[in-house]
Design an enzyme around this catalytic site. Structure first.
Site, mmCIF file in Angstrom:
data_model
loop_
_atom_site.group_PDB
_atom_site.id
_atom_site.type_symbol
_atom_site.label_atom_id
_atom_site.label_comp_id
_atom_site.label_asym_id
_atom_site.label_seq_id
_atom_site.Cartn_x
_atom_site.Cartn_y
_atom_site.Cartn_z
ATOM 1 N N CYS A 27 0.506 -3.394 -6.827
ATOM 2 C CA CYS A 27 1.161 -4.270 -5.853
ATOM 3 C C CYS A 27 1.845 -5.430 -6.552
ATOM 4 C CB CYS A 27 0.122 -4.889 -4.928
ATOM 5 S SG CYS A 27 -0.484 -3.765 -3.710
ATOM 6 N N ALA A 61 1.212 0.159 -3.731
ATOM 7 C CA ALA A 61 0.724 0.429 -2.375
ATOM 8 C C ALA A 61 1.781 -0.067 -1.391
ATOM 9 C CB ALA A 61 -0.596 -0.291 -2.144
ATOM 10 N N GLN A 103 2.949 5.179 -3.625
ATOM 11 C CA GLN A 103 1.608 5.196 -3.051
ATOM 12 C C GLN A 103 1.688 4.660 -1.629
ATOM 13 O OE1 GLN A 103 -1.474 2.271 -4.091
ATOM 14 N NE2 GLN A 103 -2.850 3.970 -4.549
ATOM 15 N N TYR A 190 -9.758 0.070 0.888
ATOM 16 C CA TYR A 190 -8.737 0.015 1.937
ATOM 17 C C TYR A 190 -9.072 1.062 3.012
ATOM 18 C CZ TYR A 190 -6.642 -3.315 -1.171
ATOM 19 O OH TYR A 190 -6.453 -4.430 -1.951
ATOM 20 N N ARG A 238 -5.440 9.008 -4.451
ATOM 21 C CA ARG A 238 -6.296 8.135 -5.256
ATOM 22 C C ARG A 238 -7.594 7.924 -4.503
ATOM 23 N NH1 ARG A 238 -5.195 2.695 -8.847
ATOM 24 N NH2 ARG A 238 -4.741 4.255 -10.404
ATOM 25 N N GLY A 330 -2.198 0.514 -16.729
ATOM 26 C CA GLY A 330 -1.798 -0.502 -15.757
ATOM 27 C C GLY A 330 -1.456 -1.841 -16.375
ATOM 28 N N ARG A 331 -2.481 -2.701 -16.520
ATOM 29 C CA ARG A 331 -2.204 -4.064 -16.993
ATOM 30 C C ARG A 331 -1.563 -4.082 -18.364
ATOM 31 N NH1 ARG A 331 -8.117 -5.895 -15.660
ATOM 32 N NH2 ARG A 331 -8.314 -3.630 -15.927
#
Ligand code: FNR
Length: 366
Positions: A27, A61, A103, A190, A238, A330-331
């Protein structure tokens, strides 16, 4: 020397991805206009990962309805005005050599929060301050101190039918927007995770109770999305493979749900964990790889693994060990959008065979 698995293509249905270094959904909370429409930031952001050599880029997302946003600044695919701006993003990624999935998500009771930017920590935004009342499997708030002050509305039959219809419609728009694949967000506490976890779904109707009832909504959503996209387009899901709690969702549950996902046409299980309830998580490089490996071996479905896979060597080792079919970074990719190009060099792939854009080639590591 054999060429690294990390740079072997992967085919799912009609899609061939150039390598197995993928970008997980992240996000951005960057939609300042609050209308879910991606803008310059998204174009540059996702384009940069295509230039950096990523195989499949999974866009953040993206909400299937306004109330399914985490924050007002989330992207969306709940109306047709959002299609063309997303098309600009997918066209750019394709032109730059990448593939891009989206996603699709619904935040459920973890909706209506501040954007997670410096200075904010996901504090809830109540309706009187521009937020909204989120929905969930029950009216219990999400786990975590910051959610305590926000009421939650339990979804009724009509509300559940709307969630399924919203996922179906958003998937149809994703196809029109030029995405190569769709991922269903059923992780991290979620909405769909809220339904399958016994820690959050205490309903006693056909949508809660035993395992079959709790996995009904994720499966119905997967079936609806599969029906809205072409047969040759891959569908990913996921999952939080474990809640990391004895009283929560277990790896065995994920193996069974993954089998059922595969039966309704899910092609790859993106194995993450946690996010629904407080838990002690053994965070370390590659800490979720064993989860992907178990689902892959026991459910017989391709998997992706994610979580602090920050070196090329570890990424390659996990593929060599058959833990997963793709690695998500990711990061580390936010720090270095050229992560795949650097990894190719570290693993001995000649610059000519690495996914360099020709305009950048003179700067290639050699
Ligand atoms: C995330 N993550 C995430 N996960 C997801 O399924 N959908 C999302 O939209 C987001 N958003 C998001 C934003 C940001 C800024 C971060 C850092 C993370 C989780 C992410 O996809 C990934 O699973 C984790 O970051 C772990 O991988 P790394 O960062 O250790 O490689």
């Amino acid at each position: 020397m054999t060429s690294p698995l990390l740079f072997q293509p992967l085919t799912l249905r009609g899609l061939t991805v150039r390598n197995r270094v993928w970008l997980p959904p992240m996000c951005q909370y960057a939609v300042d206009s609050h209308d879910g429409v991606p803008d310059t930031w998204h174009l540059v952001h996702y384009g940069s990962f295509a230039v950096g050599g990523f195989g499949l880029i999974i866009a953040e997302a993206t909400a299937v309805s306004p109330e399914g946003r985490i924050s007002l600044c989330d992207t969306g695919l709940w109306n047709d005005d959002q299609i063309a701006p997303w098309r600009a993003v997918t066209d750019a990624v394709h032109e730059l050599g990448g593939k891009i999935a989206v996603q699709l998500g619904h935040a459920g009771r973890k909706a209506s929060t501040e954007k997670w930017w410096p200075g904010y920590h996901g504090e809830v935004v109540p309706p009187e301050q521009g937020g909204w009342i989120p929905v969930g499997p029950t009216d219990a708030p999400a786990d975590g101190e910051q959610y305590a002050g926000l009421p939650v509305k339990a979804l009724d039959e009509d509300g559940i039918a709307k969630v399924i219809a919203d996922f179906r419609a958003a998937a149809g728009r994703a196809v029109k927007a030029g995405f190569d694949a769709v991922e269903i967000h059923s992780a991290h506490g979620y909405l769909l995770h809220q339904f399958y976890s016994p820690l959050s779904n205490t309903r006693t109707d056909g949508w809660g109770g035993d395992f079959d009832a709790r996995v009904r909504l994720p499966l119905e959503v997967a079936r609806a999305v599969r029906g809205a996209i072409p047969d040759d387009m891959p569908l990913l899901a996921r999952l939080s493979v474990t809640d990391w709690r004895d009283d929560g969702w277990q790896v065995d549950d994920s193996v069974e749900l993954s089998r059922r996902f595969a039966e309704v046409g899910v092609d790859l299980l993106d194995a993450s964990s946690g996010g629904n309830s407080s838990a002690s998580i053994p965070v370390a490089p590659g800490y979720q790889a064993d989860l992907a490996a178990r689902v892959r071996a026991e459910a017989g479905i391709p998997t992706a693994t994610v979580g602090m896979i920050w070196t090329a060597e570890l990424a390659e080792e996990l593929l060599q060990k058959d833990s997963a079919d793709a690695i998500m970074v990711g990061r580390a990719a936010l720090r270095d959008t050229n992560w795949p190009l650097r990894a190719a060099h570290v693993l001995g792939v000649p610059a000519e065979d690495a996914p360099w854009h020709p305009a950048r080639f003179r700067g290639a590591w050699r």
